[in-house]
Design a protein around this motif. Structure first.
Motif, PDB file in Angstrom:
ATOM      1  N   PRO A   1      -1.113  14.098   3.355  1.00  0.00           N
ATOM      2  CA  PRO A   1       0.009  12.192   3.793  1.00  0.00           C
ATOM      3  C   PRO A   1       1.412  13.169   4.165  1.00  0.00           C
ATOM      4  O   PRO A   1       1.387  14.535   4.345  1.00  0.00           O
ATOM      5  N   THR A  49      -9.529   5.714   0.348  1.00  0.00           N
ATOM      6  CA  THR A  49      -8.566   4.579   0.072  1.00  0.00           C
ATOM      7  C   THR A  49      -9.338   3.725  -0.793  1.00  0.00           C
ATOM      8  O   THR A  49     -10.747   3.431  -0.798  1.00  0.00           O
ATOM      9  N   SER A  59      -4.910  11.338   0.950  1.00  0.00           N
ATOM     10  CA  SER A  59      -4.696  11.741   1.748  1.00  0.00           C
ATOM     11  C   SER A  59      -4.442  13.581   1.220  1.00  0.00           C
ATOM     12  O   SER A  59      -3.573  14.202   0.645  1.00  0.00           O
ATOM     13  N   VAL A  88      -4.091   2.337  -2.278  1.00  0.00           N
ATOM     14  CA  VAL A  88      -3.885   3.545  -2.475  1.00  0.00           C
ATOM     15  C   VAL A  88      -4.794   5.043  -1.094  1.00  0.00           C
ATOM     16  O   VAL A  88      -5.727   5.044  -1.574  1.00  0.00           O
ATOM     17  N   THR A  89      -4.137   4.942  -0.151  1.00  0.00           N
ATOM     18  CA  THR A  89      -4.555   5.961   0.699  1.00  0.00           C
ATOM     19  C   THR A  89      -4.449   7.222   0.174  1.00  0.00           C
ATOM     20  O   THR A  89      -3.981   7.965  -0.330  1.00  0.00           O
ATOM     21  N   SER A 124       0.713  -1.340   0.432  1.00  0.00           N
ATOM     22  CA  SER A 124      -0.246   0.248   0.223  1.00  0.00           C
ATOM     23  C   SER A 124       0.684   1.113  -0.041  1.00  0.00           C
ATOM     24  O   SER A 124       1.962   1.459   0.516  1.00  0.00           O
ATOM     25  N   ASP A 125       0.069   2.689   0.041  1.00  0.00           N
ATOM     26  CA  ASP A 125       1.066   3.967  -0.397  1.00  0.00           C
ATOM     27  C   ASP A 125       0.087   4.832   0.129  1.00  0.00           C
ATOM     28  O   ASP A 125      -1.424   4.029   0.389  1.00  0.00           O
ATOM     29  N   ILE A 126       0.254   6.187   0.513  1.00  0.00           N
ATOM     30  CA  ILE A 126      -0.389   6.898   0.730  1.00  0.00           C
ATOM     31  C   ILE A 126       0.222   8.213   0.370  1.00  0.00           C
ATOM     32  O   ILE A 126       1.550   8.416   0.482  1.00  0.00           O
ATOM     33  N   GLU A 127      -0.454   9.117  -0.630  1.00  0.00           N
ATOM     34  CA  GLU A 127      -0.256  10.813  -1.664  1.00  0.00           C
ATOM     35  C   GLU A 127      -1.545  11.520  -1.309  1.00  0.00           C
ATOM     36  O   GLU A 127      -2.432  10.698  -1.092  1.00  0.00           O
ATOM     37  N   GLU A 143      -9.231  12.669   2.877  1.00  0.00           N
ATOM     38  CA  GLU A 143      -8.961  11.761   2.689  1.00  0.00           C
ATOM     39  C   GLU A 143      -9.935  10.052   2.415  1.00  0.00           C
ATOM     40  O   GLU A 143     -11.136   9.924   2.197  1.00  0.00           O
TER      41      GLU A 143
END
Length: 197
Positions: A187, A152, A184, A181-182, A49-52, A150
């Protein structure tokens, strides 16, 4: 603060938390929606997973786990995701695939509406098996038009594998963990260690 007084502070804080919870001791209720742990005795092809934030790139890794006694010559991950939110950019061969000269390819299709499918294939030469580890990095671009603070985005992972035998035979026991993939508006920022000291 020395080590002893630090230990006392931790103990006091733990007691206060226990008191605030009503002094109840027990296990927290299990979240029935949480995924069950994978069986480590069977092969797996898992997504990370990743967040951006909107308009930025994310990288999702595709990790192969091969238990002892199993040899995989080819693996495929079919990833279903919302094509209006994420745009697939490229696949980069991972170290485990590179170690045996395996070919890594990716192709996309948009079968209907907002859903896209990315098919990633990792194929070693005949008679060669792919070792455990990262077999591919997948780069996506997040749409700039995501308005929620935010959200997901699930990456549904359907997996297939074949043995390294000649001719190859399907490995029915392989499992695959979904990724996500979150997106946000704020981030987390990962600061460089060298500039923090």
């Amino acid at each position: 603060m020395n080590r002893l007084s630090h230990g006392k502070s931790v103990a006091v804080m733990a007691f206060m938390a226990w008191a605030l919870m009503g002094g109840q001791v027990g296990t927290a209720p299990q979240d029935s929606s949480a995924p069950a742990p994978q069986d480590s005795s069977v092969p797996a092809l898992n997504l990370s997973s990743d967040i951006e934030g909107p308009g930025w790139e994310v990288t999702i890794t595709l990790n192969l786990r091969v238990p002892e006694g199993v040899a995989i010559g080819k693996a495929v991950s079919e990833i279903t995701y919302p094509g209006q939110t994420l745009e697939f950019l490229e696949v980069i061969r991972g170290l485990s695939a590179e170690a045996v000269g395996a070919e890594v390819t990716a192709e996309t299709e948009d079968p209907a509406g907002e859903t896209s499918i990315l098919r990633v294939t990792i194929a070693a030469k005949e008679g060669v098996s792919i070792p455990s580890g990262i077999v591919a990095d997948l780069r996506f671009m997040i749409s700039e038009e995501v308005l929620a603070d935010e959200t997901t985005v699930p990456l549904i992972n359907k997996v297939f594998a074949w043995s390294d035998q000649i001719p190859p035979t399907p490995i029915e026991s392989i499992t695959g963990k979904d990724g996500e993939v979150t997106i946000s508006a704020d981030p987390p920022v990962f600061a460089c260690f060298f500039f923090m000291h």
